[in-house]
Write a protein that holds these residues in place. Structure first.
Motif, PDB file in Angstrom:
ATOM      1  N   GLN A   1       0.955  -1.279  -0.043  1.00 22.00           N
ATOM      2  CA  GLN A   1       0.054   0.192   0.012  1.00 22.00           C
ATOM      3  C   GLN A   1       0.914   1.293   0.055  1.00 22.00           C
ATOM      4  O   GLN A   1       0.327   2.370  -0.022  1.00 22.00           O
ATOM      5  N   ILE A   2       2.212   1.236   0.327  1.00 24.91           N
ATOM      6  CA  ILE A   2       2.844   2.320   0.222  1.00 24.91           C
ATOM      7  C   ILE A   2       2.965   2.753  -1.127  1.00 24.91           C
ATOM      8  O   ILE A   2       3.110   4.346  -1.381  1.00 24.91           O
ATOM      9  N   GLY A   3       3.083   2.231  -2.224  1.00 25.60           N
ATOM     10  CA  GLY A   3       3.399   2.701  -3.570  1.00 25.60           C
ATOM     11  C   GLY A   3       4.848   2.573  -4.020  1.00 25.60           C
ATOM     12  O   GLY A   3       5.398   1.525  -3.632  1.00 25.60           O
ATOM     13  N   ARG A   4       5.283   3.580  -4.842  1.00 23.53           N
ATOM     14  CA  ARG A   4       6.629   3.240  -5.341  1.00 23.53           C
ATOM     15  C   ARG A   4       7.593   4.211  -4.449  1.00 23.53           C
ATOM     16  O   ARG A   4       7.377   5.433  -4.200  1.00 23.53           O
ATOM     17  N   PHE A   5       8.783   3.793  -4.125  1.00 24.85           N
ATOM     18  CA  PHE A   5       9.924   4.549  -3.448  1.00 24.85           C
ATOM     19  C   PHE A   5      10.553   5.424  -4.544  1.00 24.85           C
ATOM     20  O   PHE A   5      11.411   4.385  -5.395  1.00 24.85           O
ATOM     21  N   GLU A   6      10.731   6.525  -4.477  1.00 24.51           N
ATOM     22  CA  GLU A   6      11.663   7.157  -5.540  1.00 24.51           C
ATOM     23  C   GLU A   6      12.843   7.846  -4.974  1.00 24.51           C
ATOM     24  O   GLU A   6      12.623   9.000  -4.093  1.00 24.51           O
ATOM     25  N   LEU A   7      14.064   7.816  -4.991  1.00 23.31           N
ATOM     26  CA  LEU A   7      15.206   8.521  -4.215  1.00 23.31           C
ATOM     27  C   LEU A   7      15.381   9.794  -5.281  1.00 23.31           C
ATOM     28  O   LEU A   7      15.631   9.504  -6.393  1.00 23.31           O
ATOM     29  N   LEU A   8      15.074  10.765  -4.548  1.00 18.57           N
ATOM     30  CA  LEU A   8      15.227  12.096  -5.215  1.00 18.57           C
ATOM     31  C   LEU A   8      16.708  12.587  -5.533  1.00 18.57           C
ATOM     32  O   LEU A   8      16.965  13.301  -6.106  1.00 18.57           O
ATOM     33  N   GLY A   9      17.525  12.423  -4.456  1.00 20.35           N
ATOM     34  CA  GLY A   9      18.923  12.749  -4.188  1.00 20.35           C
ATOM     35  C   GLY A   9      19.413  12.412  -2.656  1.00 20.35           C
ATOM     36  O   GLY A   9      18.469  12.080  -2.001  1.00 20.35           O
ATOM     37  N   THR A  10      20.734  12.666  -2.659  1.00 20.43           N
ATOM     38  CA  THR A  10      21.484  12.630  -1.491  1.00 20.43           C
ATOM     39  C   THR A  10      22.432  13.631  -1.164  1.00 20.43           C
ATOM     40  O   THR A  10      22.877  14.303  -2.265  1.00 20.43           O
ATOM     41  N   ASN A  11      22.925  13.781  -0.113  1.00 19.10           N
ATOM     42  CA  ASN A  11      23.752  14.798   0.413  1.00 19.10           C
ATOM     43  C   ASN A  11      24.734  14.120   1.112  1.00 19.10           C
ATOM     44  O   ASN A  11      24.397  13.263   2.226  1.00 19.10           O
ATOM     45  N   TRP A  12      25.849  14.344   1.199  1.00 18.36           N
ATOM     46  CA  TRP A  12      26.922  13.815   2.025  1.00 18.36           C
ATOM     47  C   TRP A  12      27.671  14.828   2.757  1.00 18.36           C
ATOM     48  O   TRP A  12      28.273  15.789   2.168  1.00 18.36           O
ATOM     49  N   ASP A  13      27.714  14.823   3.989  1.00 20.30           N
ATOM     50  CA  ASP A  13      28.430  16.040   4.885  1.00 20.30           C
ATOM     51  C   ASP A  13      29.790  15.394   5.411  1.00 20.30           C
ATOM     52  O   ASP A  13      29.637  14.459   6.290  1.00 20.30           O
ATOM     53  N   ASP A  14      30.859  15.547   5.044  1.00 26.56           N
ATOM     54  CA  ASP A  14      32.221  14.847   5.095  1.00 26.56           C
ATOM     55  C   ASP A  14      32.721  15.179   6.530  1.00 26.56           C
ATOM     56  O   ASP A  14      33.024  14.128   7.365  1.00 26.56           O
ATOM     57  N   HIS A  15      32.440  16.276   7.031  1.00 24.08           N
ATOM     58  CA  HIS A  15      32.687  16.836   8.354  1.00 24.08           C
ATOM     59  C   HIS A  15      31.782  15.977   9.219  1.00 24.08           C
ATOM     60  O   HIS A  15      32.439  15.452  10.379  1.00 24.08           O
ATOM     61  N   GLU A  16      30.697  15.979   9.201  1.00 24.67           N
ATOM     62  CA  GLU A  16      29.691  15.241  10.108  1.00 24.67           C
ATOM     63  C   GLU A  16      29.702  13.831   9.763  1.00 24.67           C
ATOM     64  O   GLU A  16      28.901  13.050  10.772  1.00 24.67           O
ATOM     65  N   ARG A  17      30.082  13.460   8.686  1.00 20.63           N
ATOM     66  CA  ARG A  17      29.671  11.920   8.387  1.00 20.63           C
ATOM     67  C   ARG A  17      28.310  11.447   8.402  1.00 20.63           C
ATOM     68  O   ARG A  17      27.934  10.614   8.915  1.00 20.63           O
ATOM     69  N   SER A  18      27.733  12.536   7.722  1.00 27.63           N
ATOM     70  CA  SER A  18      26.269  12.529   7.597  1.00 27.63           C
ATOM     71  C   SER A  18      25.575  12.360   6.286  1.00 27.63           C
ATOM     72  O   SER A  18      26.069  12.951   5.478  1.00 27.63           O
ATOM     73  N   PHE A  19      24.858  11.325   6.125  1.00 28.33           N
ATOM     74  CA  PHE A  19      24.140  11.101   4.838  1.00 28.33           C
ATOM     75  C   PHE A  19      22.884  11.321   4.864  1.00 28.33           C
ATOM     76  O   PHE A  19      21.972  10.805   5.419  1.00 28.33           O
ATOM     77  N   ARG A  20      22.124  12.325   3.908  1.00 22.94           N
ATOM     78  CA  ARG A  20      20.808  12.493   3.930  1.00 22.94           C
ATOM     79  C   ARG A  20      20.314  11.967   2.665  1.00 22.94           C
ATOM     80  O   ARG A  20      20.877  12.124   1.785  1.00 22.94           O
ATOM     81  N   VAL A  21      19.067  11.363   2.757  1.00 19.25           N
ATOM     82  CA  VAL A  21      18.407  10.700   1.694  1.00 19.25           C
ATOM     83  C   VAL A  21      17.105  11.421   1.444  1.00 19.25           C
ATOM     84  O   VAL A  21      16.359  11.661   2.430  1.00 19.25           O
ATOM     85  N   ARG A  22      16.995  12.002   0.263  1.00 17.65           N
ATOM     86  CA  ARG A  22      15.718  12.576  -0.178  1.00 17.65           C
ATOM     87  C   ARG A  22      14.909  11.808  -1.092  1.00 17.65           C
ATOM     88  O   ARG A  22      15.363  11.138  -1.785  1.00 17.65           O
ATOM     89  N   PHE A  23      13.578  11.608  -0.509  1.00 16.60           N
ATOM     90  CA  PHE A  23      12.831  10.712  -1.453  1.00 16.60           C
ATOM     91  C   PHE A  23      11.265  11.133  -1.479  1.00 16.60           C
ATOM     92  O   PHE A  23      11.060  11.988  -0.568  1.00 16.60           O
ATOM     93  N   LYS A  24      10.601  10.517  -2.249  1.00 18.75           N
ATOM     94  CA  LYS A  24       9.201  10.872  -2.346  1.00 18.75           C
ATOM     95  C   LYS A  24       8.391   9.256  -2.610  1.00 18.75           C
ATOM     96  O   LYS A  24       9.197   8.322  -2.958  1.00 18.75           O
ATOM     97  N   ILE A  25       7.230   9.298  -2.146  1.00 20.12           N
ATOM     98  CA  ILE A  25       6.362   8.113  -2.515  1.00 20.12           C
ATOM     99  C   ILE A  25       5.353   8.484  -3.403  1.00 20.12           C
ATOM    100  O   ILE A  25       4.713   9.232  -3.580  1.00 20.12           O
ATOM    101  N   ILE A  26       5.513   7.435  -4.593  1.00 19.13           N
ATOM    102  CA  ILE A  26       4.566   7.667  -5.622  1.00 19.13           C
ATOM    103  C   ILE A  26       3.324   6.876  -5.599  1.00 19.13           C
ATOM    104  O   ILE A  26       3.656   5.402  -5.742  1.00 19.13           O
ATOM    105  N   GLN A  27       2.357   7.083  -5.744  1.00 19.50           N
ATOM    106  CA  GLN A  27       1.030   6.234  -5.304  1.00 19.50           C
ATOM    107  C   GLN A  27       0.263   6.066  -6.800  1.00 19.50           C
ATOM    108  O   GLN A  27       0.214   7.049  -7.618  1.00 19.50           O
TER     109      GLN A  27
END
Length: 156
Positions: A130-156
């Motif tokens: 029932q979720i639909g489709r997961f679409e990865l919109l983009g990512t960001n990497w912060d080398d200093h923080e060692r942080s990975f951000r995932v941006r996504f949307k759900i397509i129904q």
């Protein structure tokens, strides 16, 4: 009976498909990268983002693997179920560190098949299809923080 449980007030009206996808993405990142659950999440109907502390910047191939695994899990149509436990009865792998200080004695656990389980009082779909489709919109990497951000949307 559920009516017998006293749980915390919930002040958000989340979009159940995206909120359930949040649970799946958390567990997918744990399994693929050995990280903790997201330390920052903003889940919305139109676009969502989640951030994870990782030991390396994921390659394009790893990013593609995230999207593929998410859509595989959605297509698998895993059941989303709820169970209640007191703080003393929680499974070993369920930490209380993310619960609010005023969390109730009874905790609602959300289970997605045998894939993920975590405390949550939000709204969810009944099964992953029932979720639909997961679409990865983009990512960001912060080398200093060692942080990975995932941006996504759900397509129904």
């Amino acid at each position: 009976m559920v009516e017998d449980y006293i749980l915390n007030e919930h002040n958000k009206e989340e979009f159940p498909p995206a909120h359930t996808a949040e649970h799946l993405l958390n567990q997918t990142m744990i399994r693929l990268f050995g990280c903790e659950r997201s330390y920052n999440a903003h889940i919305e109907r139109k676009k969502s983002k989640m951030s994870f502390y990782l030991d390396h910047k994921p390659s394009r191939q790893e990013e593609k693997q995230i999207e593929q695994e998410m859509n595989r899990l959605i297509e698998e149509d895993l059941p989303v179920t709820f169970e209640f436990a007191t703080r003393d009865e929680l499974p070993e792998d369920i930490g209380l560190d993310r619960l609010p200080d005023d969390a109730s004695e009874t905790i609602r656990l959300v289970r997605i098949g045998d894939y993920d389980v975590c405390p949550c009082i939000g709204r969810h779909v009944r099964s992953t299809a029932q979720i639909g489709r997961f679409e990865l919109l983009g990512t960001n990497w912060d080398d200093h923080e060692r942080s990975f951000r995932v941006r996504f949307k759900i397509i129904q």
